[in-house]
Write an enzyme that holds these catalytic residues in place. Structure first.
Site, short mmCIF file in Angstrom:
data_model
loop_
_atom_site.label_atom_id
_atom_site.label_comp_id
_atom_site.label_asym_id
_atom_site.label_seq_id
_atom_site.Cartn_x
_atom_site.Cartn_y
_atom_site.Cartn_z
N SER A 1 0.84 -1.27 -0.01
CA SER A 1 -0.10 0.02 -0.07
C SER A 1 0.92 1.14 -0.18
O SER A 1 2.08 1.18 -0.07
CB SER A 1 -0.76 0.09 1.18
OG SER A 1 -0.02 0.16 2.31
N LYS A 2 0.03 2.53 0.02
CA LYS A 2 0.94 3.63 -0.11
C LYS A 2 2.09 3.84 0.94
O LYS A 2 3.03 4.39 0.69
CB LYS A 2 -0.08 4.88 0.09
CG LYS A 2 -0.98 5.04 -1.21
CD LYS A 2 -1.73 6.39 -1.19
CE LYS A 2 -2.52 6.63 -2.29
NZ LYS A 2 -3.60 5.93 -2.49
N ARG A 3 1.74 3.35 2.02
CA ARG A 3 2.76 3.47 3.24
C ARG A 3 4.28 2.84 2.81
O ARG A 3 5.01 3.02 3.72
CB ARG A 3 2.18 3.08 4.72
CG ARG A 3 1.96 1.51 4.74
CD ARG A 3 1.36 1.23 6.16
NE ARG A 3 0.79 -0.04 5.80
CZ ARG A 3 1.33 -1.16 6.37
NH1 ARG A 3 2.76 -0.93 6.97
NH2 ARG A 3 1.11 -2.40 6.28
N HIS A 4 3.99 1.97 1.82
CA HIS A 4 5.26 1.27 1.42
C HIS A 4 6.14 2.19 0.33
O HIS A 4 7.10 1.62 -0.27
CB HIS A 4 5.25 -0.21 1.03
CG HIS A 4 4.46 -1.19 1.79
ND1 HIS A 4 3.28 -1.36 1.97
CD2 HIS A 4 4.90 -1.50 3.04
CE1 HIS A 4 2.92 -2.07 3.23
NE2 HIS A 4 4.13 -2.15 3.87
N GLY A 5 5.68 3.51 0.32
CA GLY A 5 6.40 4.20 -0.80
C GLY A 5 5.61 3.96 -2.27
O GLY A 5 4.41 3.88 -2.27
#
Ligand code: GLU
Length: 481
Positions: free
Chosen positions: A245-249
């Protein structure tokens, strides 16, 4: 040409995600491997979430990656009448029915199922409505949905090219909706009709759709279509094995592009997410992968996304790529950073080529490359404070730089060897080692303590700029405490 026809069918509800891009890539590789046709279809019947700008973005991302489709893009929204006709045919044939259940009624049923911790199955209330009741509902002006009649027993077996046979008990499926009350088809229904009318032979898509496949097979069966082959490709997980997801860059192709990744690196990297060629070769072009691509070599288990590996691969392509291609990809970045102002004349182009050739040896993406190139364009920059302490605040630094500046003025030939010879001479004159002169010079020329080979850097800048920057550093030193 073979009769293989595959498709990529994104929904235009967001940017092209790396998972979607990998699905598109595997479809393309399979088409190229078999001499088949790669069709692009836009699944835009979800009116609330679909937006035309997302379609534009999807197409741009696909083009940028070089995932060139042979046919399309077809849009589902252009075929609404076709879905309606097929649904009505199913009703006429007794294979589907109008359902007038109200939203409240259905909601109550779903809540009840949740309370009892059971999966919700539509109770088939409208499956056998009498003609009278049907008429009454119609007269009341209720807007029905259309549901498919599912066999009450037996199983539906999905034969998957990657996973083998996967069995689903029909008793776990319900009479699902194929047409919504607003007249639009549901995903499971529209896709089956599309795959048939587009003569799709192989449905290659994300694993998350495996659970939809029995429903789609039952639609196809009811419609009298033959089934395509299926291949569900494994998920892509984040490094911590959670959902990516977005939190992984960066997760969308557009983000990767903006961060300075090269399409060839992403393609190479995505090819390895769930597939591997024979042997342990890691670098290959799309054409080389296509020559070997086989669905039965696609992994069953999830692929783990590894940023470090992608970045490493990108660095490789950045260094090894044809210079004119890398420069062409770099120009928009240099422009965005205000370093160049296209169109470039041949002299500016020649300078940019030298800069890129030099700086790309150490950088991993185009954005870093651009930022690491700024001092080739800007004469004024900040000096690294640690470097200042270590090199500028040293006894005699100003004098050394003054002597270097004077020496540089005498040079006319911008070859690295010219500079290295001049340094040998000056080191001798000053009775200092070249090793002492270099970090000081680098800081004066670039403001940094690290960078490309010093004499290569000087050759690109040229003696005049080099000399001026040395004097600029002298002024800075003299002004300091
Ligand atoms: N529109 C669907 C998606 O984006 C397509 C699934 C399929 O390939 O059937 O997931």
């Amino acid at each position: 040409m073979s009769n293989v026809r595959v498709r990529f069918a994104p929904s235009p509800t967001g940017e092209l995600h790396i998972g979607g891009a990998r699905t598109a890539l595997f479809n393309l590789l399979y088409a190229r491997a078999t001499g088949g046709v790669f069709v692009l279809r836009i699944d835009d019947t979800d009116l609330e979430r679909s937006r035309p700008e997302f379609t534009t973005g999807l197409l741009e991302s696909l083009r940028w990656l070089g995932l060139d489709w042979d046919e399309g893009p077809y849009k589902q929204s252009e075929y609404l009448e076709g879905y309606r006709q097929e649904a009505e045919r199913l009703i006429a044939e007794g294979k589907a029915y109008y359902c007038y259940c109200s939203e409240e009624e259905l909601k109550a049923g779903r809540e009840e199922a949740r309370r009892r911790k059971k999966p919700y199955l539509y109770p088939e209330k409208c499956r056998d409505l009498t003609a009278d009741r049907l008429k009454r509902f119609q007269q009341e002006g209720r807007k029905p949905v259309i549901r498919l009649k599912i066999p009450r027993d037996g199983e539906t077996v999905v034969t998957d090219k990657i996973r083998g046979k996967v069995r689903f008990d029909n008793c776990n499926l319900d009479d699902f909706i194929i047409m919504k009350s607003n007249g639009l088809p549901t995903y499971n229904f529209a896709n089956v009709i599309d795959d048939e009318r587009m003569k799709i032979t192989h449905v290659i898509r994300a694993e998350e759709h495996l659970s939809n496949t029995p429903r789609q097979q039952l639609c196809a069966l009811a419609l009298g279509y033959s089934l395509p082959y299926y291949a569900h490709v494994p998920m892509i997980l984040a490094p911590d094995r959670s959902k990516l997801s977005k939190r992984h860059g960066a997760t969308s192709v557009e983000q990767f592009r903006q961060e300075g990744y090269l399409p060839e690196a992403l393609i190479n990297y995505m090819t390895l997410l769930g597939w591997a060629p024979e042997g342990d070769r890691e670098f290959f072009t799309m054409a080389e992968a296509a020559a070997q691509f086989r669905l039965d070599r696609v992994n069953k288990t999830a692929a783990v996304y590894d940023t470090a590996k992608l970045t490493w691969m990108n660095g490789h392509y950045l260094r090894e790529g044809a210079l004119d291609r890398i420069v062409a990809l770099a120009i928009p970045f240099f422009e965005a950073e205000g370093l160049v102002n296209p169109p470039l004349n041949s002299e500016q182009m020649g300078y940019l080529e030298q800069v890129v050739e030099l700086v790309r040896q150490r950088e991993k993406n185009l954005l870093d490359l651009t930022r690491a190139s700024s001092y080739f364009y800007n004469n004024h920059f900040d000096y690294d404070p640690k470097g200042v302490k270590k090199h500028f605040r040293r006894e005699g630094a100003g004098q050394i730089l003054r002597a270097l500046a004077a020496k540089m003025k005498t040079l006319s030939d911008p070859e690295p060897s010219t500079f290295s010879n001049a340094y040998k001479e000056i080191a001798k004159e000053l009775q200092l080692s070249i090793g002492k002169l270099m970090p000081l010079s680098r800081l004066a020329l670039s403001g940094r303590t690290m960078g490309p080979e010093l004499f290569d850097m000087m050759a690109v800048l040229g003696p005049e700029k080099v000399s001026a920057r040395f004097l600029q550093a002298v002024a800075y030193i003299d002004a300091g405490s």
